[in-house]
Motif scaffolding. Structure first.
Motif, PDB file in Angstrom:
ATOM      1  N   GLU A  63      27.616  67.997   2.442  1.00  0.00           N
ATOM      2  CA  GLU A  63      26.743  66.886   2.089  1.00  0.00           C
ATOM      3  C   GLU A  63      26.017  67.234   0.800  1.00  0.00           C
ATOM      4  O   GLU A  63      25.653  68.395   0.585  1.00  0.00           O
ATOM      5  CB  GLU A  63      25.700  66.639   3.188  1.00  0.00           C
TER       6      GLU A  63
ATOM      7  N   ARG B  32      18.046  60.719  -0.149  1.00  0.00           N
ATOM      8  CA  ARG B  32      19.325  60.012  -0.094  1.00  0.00           C
ATOM      9  C   ARG B  32      20.428  61.063  -0.232  1.00  0.00           C
ATOM     10  O   ARG B  32      20.372  61.901  -1.135  1.00  0.00           O
ATOM     11  CB  ARG B  32      19.414  58.990  -1.221  1.00  0.00           C
TER      12      ARG B  32
ATOM     13  N   GLN C 126      24.888  62.086   0.727  1.00  0.00           N
ATOM     14  CA  GLN C 126      26.211  61.583   1.089  1.00  0.00           C
ATOM     15  C   GLN C 126      27.105  62.740   1.500  1.00  0.00           C
ATOM     16  O   GLN C 126      26.881  63.880   1.089  1.00  0.00           O
ATOM     17  CB  GLN C 126      26.860  60.833  -0.070  1.00  0.00           C
TER      18      GLN C 126
ATOM     19  N   HIS D 299      30.282  57.488   3.096  1.00  0.00           N
ATOM     20  CA  HIS D 299      29.038  57.811   3.790  1.00  0.00           C
ATOM     21  C   HIS D 299      27.843  57.741   2.842  1.00  0.00           C
ATOM     22  O   HIS D 299      27.916  58.179   1.699  1.00  0.00           O
ATOM     23  CB  HIS D 299      29.131  59.217   4.380  1.00  0.00           C
TER      24      HIS D 299
ATOM     25  N   GLY E 208      23.529  58.338   3.537  1.00  0.00           N
ATOM     26  CA  GLY E 208      22.387  58.495   4.426  1.00  0.00           C
ATOM     27  C   GLY E 208      21.110  58.336   3.623  1.00  0.00           C
ATOM     28  O   GLY E 208      21.034  58.772   2.473  1.00  0.00           O
TER      29      GLY E 208
ATOM     30  N   TYR F  80      15.379  56.157   9.245  1.00  0.00           N
ATOM     31  CA  TYR F  80      16.617  56.884   8.988  1.00  0.00           C
ATOM     32  C   TYR F  80      17.762  55.888   9.054  1.00  0.00           C
ATOM     33  O   TYR F  80      17.974  55.250  10.087  1.00  0.00           O
ATOM     34  CB  TYR F  80      16.789  57.973  10.046  1.00  0.00           C
ATOM     35  N   HIS F  81      18.491  55.736   7.965  1.00  0.00           N
ATOM     36  CA  HIS F  81      19.587  54.777   7.896  1.00  0.00           C
ATOM     37  C   HIS F  81      20.843  55.511   7.423  1.00  0.00           C
ATOM     38  O   HIS F  81      20.817  56.210   6.417  1.00  0.00           O
ATOM     39  CB  HIS F  81      19.244  53.647   6.918  1.00  0.00           C
ATOM     40  N   VAL F  82      21.911  55.352   8.171  1.00  0.00           N
ATOM     41  CA  VAL F  82      23.199  55.938   7.808  1.00  0.00           C
ATOM     42  C   VAL F  82      24.241  54.830   7.867  1.00  0.00           C
ATOM     43  O   VAL F  82      24.239  54.014   8.794  1.00  0.00           O
ATOM     44  CB  VAL F  82      23.603  57.065   8.794  1.00  0.00           C
ATOM     45  N   ARG F  83      25.118  54.812   6.880  1.00  0.00           N
ATOM     46  CA  ARG F  83      26.235  53.870   6.912  1.00  0.00           C
ATOM     47  C   ARG F  83      27.489  54.580   6.414  1.00  0.00           C
ATOM     48  O   ARG F  83      27.424  55.481   5.568  1.00  0.00           O
ATOM     49  CB  ARG F  83      25.934  52.611   6.117  1.00  0.00           C
TER      50      ARG F  83
END
Length: 144
Positions: free
Chosen positions: A65, A76, A78, A88, A90, A107-110
């Motif tokens: 990461e 932020r 990835q 990804h 985050g 906390y947001h992850v996609r």
């Protein structure tokens, strides 16, 4: 795309939480993974911040990461490459609450799921891991 959003109120200032979340080698206190810094931050004004690359080992797999951005209110990051998930991103946002004694962590992850694993399985596993990490972080500083 799989989207995961979690939040927690923690009895600490944003700067304290930021420092804790960027202490990569000790993140295993919160997450069920081992972390190792393989490249230091490019801009060392925030230790462990922008440009830092960490190796993550969990569930028998290893991936990397990279911290894309870190300031007093946002981290932020990835996953480097397309494994274990694709595209990804985050993001952790830290907002001081009006009581000035606690911080809301959003906390947001996609990511795009790999073809061999259903999205609902990944969503459930990752949501559980993030919520557990946030609960452990809350325990470090005490409940609000």
């Amino acid at each position: 795309m799989v989207n995961i959003r979690c939040h927690k109120e923690v009895a600490a200032e944003p700067a304290q939480i930021l420092e804790t979340l960027l202490d990569h080698p000790r993140l295993n206190r919160f997450f069920n993974a081992q972390f190792k810094v393989v490249q230091s931050a490019v801009h060392p004004t925030i230790r462990g911040g922008s440009g830092c690359i960490r190796e993550v080992r969990m569930l028998g797999i290893r991936f990397y990461e990279q911290i894309l951005h870190a300031d007093q209110s946002t981290i932020r990051y990835q996953i480097v490459g397309d494994f274990p998930v694709k595209k990804h991103l985050g993001e952790i946002r830290l907002r001081r609450n009006t009581d000035k004694q606690s911080t809301r962590i959003d906390y947001h992850v996609r990511f795009a799921r790999p073809g061999y694993l259903p999205g609902f399985v990944l969503r459930r596993l990752i949501t559980r891991d993030i919520n557990l990490a946030l609960t452990r972080l809350e325990a470090l500083y005490g409940a609000c």
